[in-house]
Scaffold this active site. Structure first.
Site, PDB file in Angstrom:
ATOM      1  N   ARG A  12       0.754  -1.363  -0.043  1.00 26.60           N
ATOM      2  CA  ARG A  12       0.103   0.004  -0.001  1.00 26.60           C
ATOM      3  C   ARG A  12       0.648   1.297  -0.048  1.00 26.60           C
ATOM      4  NH1 ARG A  12      -2.290   0.451   4.338  1.00 26.60           N
ATOM      5  NH2 ARG A  12      -2.535  -1.726   5.461  1.00 26.60           N
ATOM      6  N   TYR A  71     -17.460  15.412 -16.089  1.00 27.84           N
ATOM      7  CA  TYR A  71     -17.446  13.830 -15.984  1.00 27.84           C
ATOM      8  C   TYR A  71     -18.322  13.410 -15.018  1.00 27.84           C
ATOM      9  CZ  TYR A  71     -15.903   9.238 -15.540  1.00 27.84           C
ATOM     10  OH  TYR A  71     -15.930   7.736 -15.568  1.00 27.84           O
ATOM     11  N   ASP A  90      -8.733  18.819 -14.415  1.00 28.48           N
ATOM     12  CA  ASP A  90      -8.948  17.556 -15.018  1.00 28.48           C
ATOM     13  C   ASP A  90      -9.057  17.731 -16.476  1.00 28.48           C
ATOM     14  OD1 ASP A  90      -9.845  15.074 -16.165  1.00 28.48           O
ATOM     15  OD2 ASP A  90     -11.726  15.004 -14.880  1.00 28.48           O
ATOM     16  N   LYS A 105      -7.028   6.633 -19.911  1.00 30.32           N
ATOM     17  CA  LYS A 105      -7.316   7.204 -21.147  1.00 30.32           C
ATOM     18  C   LYS A 105      -5.962   7.482 -21.922  1.00 30.32           C
ATOM     19  CE  LYS A 105     -11.382   7.021 -19.114  1.00 30.32           C
ATOM     20  NZ  LYS A 105     -11.813   8.250 -18.320  1.00 30.32           N
TER      21      LYS A 105
HETATM   22  C1  PLP Z   1     -12.622   8.480 -17.253  1.00 29.11           C
HETATM   23  C2  PLP Z   1     -12.757  10.175 -16.774  1.00 29.11           C
HETATM   24  C3  PLP Z   1     -12.427   9.980 -15.244  1.00 29.11           C
HETATM   25  C4  PLP Z   1     -12.432   8.936 -14.125  1.00 29.11           C
HETATM   26  O1  PLP Z   1     -11.522   7.977 -14.549  1.00 29.11           O
HETATM   27  P1  PLP Z   1     -11.485   6.483 -14.129  1.00 29.11           P
HETATM   28  O2  PLP Z   1      -9.938   6.082 -14.671  1.00 29.11           O
HETATM   29  O3  PLP Z   1     -12.374   5.915 -15.324  1.00 29.11           O
HETATM   30  O4  PLP Z   1     -11.809   6.178 -12.688  1.00 29.11           O
HETATM   31  C5  PLP Z   1     -12.266  11.437 -14.708  1.00 29.11           C
HETATM   32  N1  PLP Z   1     -12.512  12.448 -15.489  1.00 29.11           N
HETATM   33  C6  PLP Z   1     -12.878  12.267 -16.560  1.00 29.11           C
HETATM   34  C7  PLP Z   1     -12.623  13.401 -17.646  1.00 29.11           C
HETATM   35  C8  PLP Z   1     -12.475  10.804 -17.332  1.00 29.11           C
HETATM   36  O5  PLP Z   1     -12.698  10.988 -18.709  1.00 29.11           O
END
Ligand code: PLP
Length: 382
Positions: free
Chosen positions: A51, A103, A176, A201
């Site tokens: 962890r 999101y 983000d 992503k």
């Molecule tokens: C996919 C996504 C998230 C969440 O991420 P995960 O890896 O799916 O948990 C948060 N913000 C945006 C803009 C995303 O596209």
């Protein structure tokens, strides 16, 4: 070498990794759940248990920190676990300002915390800085959350201006920018305090890992809290996934360049199409955020766009259904192109146009992608 190599070079070589003993040029996977103490019974490193983190994940963190110009980066087992760690680190009752369209998973978690009076949430119209200013409480707001470009409308927020507004009120700015990874948008250089990315992503790019990255311009007390939360919840990225992420990031530049090129062609083709009401893509000069996007990404807009089809909601659903090259799947930033009817995927309670199709443009032949969407729109239109 006099000059620091360019990002493409640093990424392709995973920061020029080489094992000093063997000469291996690929970092190994360190899967240990526990680590033995030294002969003096003292811990050998800061990592004594799974962890705490692991050497493979740390290497991936260094690559992202390097790309972000960050003092430190922390990787989590998903984007959501990273986002939740930030929320969890805020003091009880803290005031947070978030966009009204963003999101869905992040909104959902903010709403859960608001419902239990754990956090207080105010919203601003996405990308509207005057509205953000109005939502802020001088000396009280703890955090401003920016998503740019935002899901699923791809509105662009001026990060440098948002940072000035947040800082003037005494708040931290978190961005983000998952849709334009740090080879496109370097949010910390623009003034953000914390940069968040779903590394699931573009950073990984192969749809075979979930991961979340948080990076800080300068470490602060909140950062120390976030580290403790990751450790206590056990949400550190696993070493196998970190290995895949490192491999994926080697081609980040190429993938994003190709996705951008494909998205520009496809967006241009479908803008003004008889079956399409609107194409939402910051790389189109007609997009209201075009100038800011161009400045913030250096023209590397990424491959995320949405189209609003003419006809009924069912026409939009059918278009996604009839695609044969695009996968009818959620997520984004992989080498393969995806299409989704966003309202179906995000569910009730989120602001989304009923005819909106979200497209993640991959690295395939763009002629195949355009032809696929053409035939799907034609079939759906009847
Ligand atoms: C996919 C996504 C998230 C969440 O991420 P995960 O890896 O799916 O948990 C948060 N913000 C945006 C803009 C995303 O596209």
């Amino acid at each position: 070498m006099k000059n620091r190599p360019a990002p493409a070079t640093r990424l392709a070589q995973a920061l020029r990794f080489m094992d000093e003993t063997t000469g291996a040029i690929i970092p190994p996977i360190q899967p240990a759940a526990t680590y033995a103490r030294g002969p003096d019974y003292v811990e050998r490193t800061s990592k004594v248990y799974r962890r705490d983190s692991n050497q493979t994940t740390e290497h991936a963190e260094k690559i992202i920190a390097d790309l972000e110009d960050a003092e430190e980066t922390m990787l989590f087992s998903s984007g959501m676990s990273a986002a939740v760690a930030v929320m969890e680190a805020l003091p009880a009752g803290a005031h947070v300002v978030i966009p009204d369209v963003m999101y869905h998973g992040v909104v959902q978690q903010f709403r859960r915390y608001a419902d239990m009076n754990r956090l207080e949430i105010s919203t601003y119209q996405t990308a509207n800085l005057a509205d953000m200013q109005t939502a802020l409480r001088q000396g009280e707001t703890a955090l401003v959350w920016v998503e740019s470009p935002n899901n699923p409308d791809w509105d662009v927020t001026d990060i440098a201006e948002a940072a000035k507004i947040a800082h003037a009120a005494g708040a931290l700015l978190l961005t983000d920018c998952t849709a334009t990874p740090p080879c496109c948008t370097r949010a910390l250089d623009l003034g953000a305090d914390i940069s968040f990315h779903s590394a699931t992503k573009y950073l990984n790019g192969h749809s075979d890992v979930t991961a979340g990255a948080l990076s800080v311009r300068a470490t602060n007390p909140l950062w120390a809290q976030i580290y403790d939360i990751r450790k206590l919840q056990g949400t550190v990225l696993h070493s196998f996934d970190a290995f895949l992420l490192i491999r994926g990031m080697r081609t980040l530049m190429l993938r994003v360049e190709k996705a951008t090129e494909n998205a520009l062609s496809l967006a241009g083709h479908f803008e003004g199409h008889p079956m399409v009401e609107r194409v939402l893509f910051p790389g189109l000069p007609s997009h209201p955020g075009y100038e800011i996007a161009k400045r913030q990404t250096g023209g590397l807009y990424g491959g995320m766009l949405s189209i609003i089809t003419r006809g009924t909601e069912q026409t939009a659903i059918d278009t996604a259904r009839f695609c044969e090259v695009f996968y009818p799947a959620t997520s984004l930033g992989g080498v393969e192109s995806l299409i989704e009817h966003r309202k179906t995927v995000s569910g009730e309670g989120f602001k989304v146009h009923p005819n909106l199709l979200r497209l993640s443009i991959g690295i395939e032949d763009v002629g195949d992608l355009i032809a696929d969407l053409e035939q799907a729109l034609r079939r759906a239109g009847g």
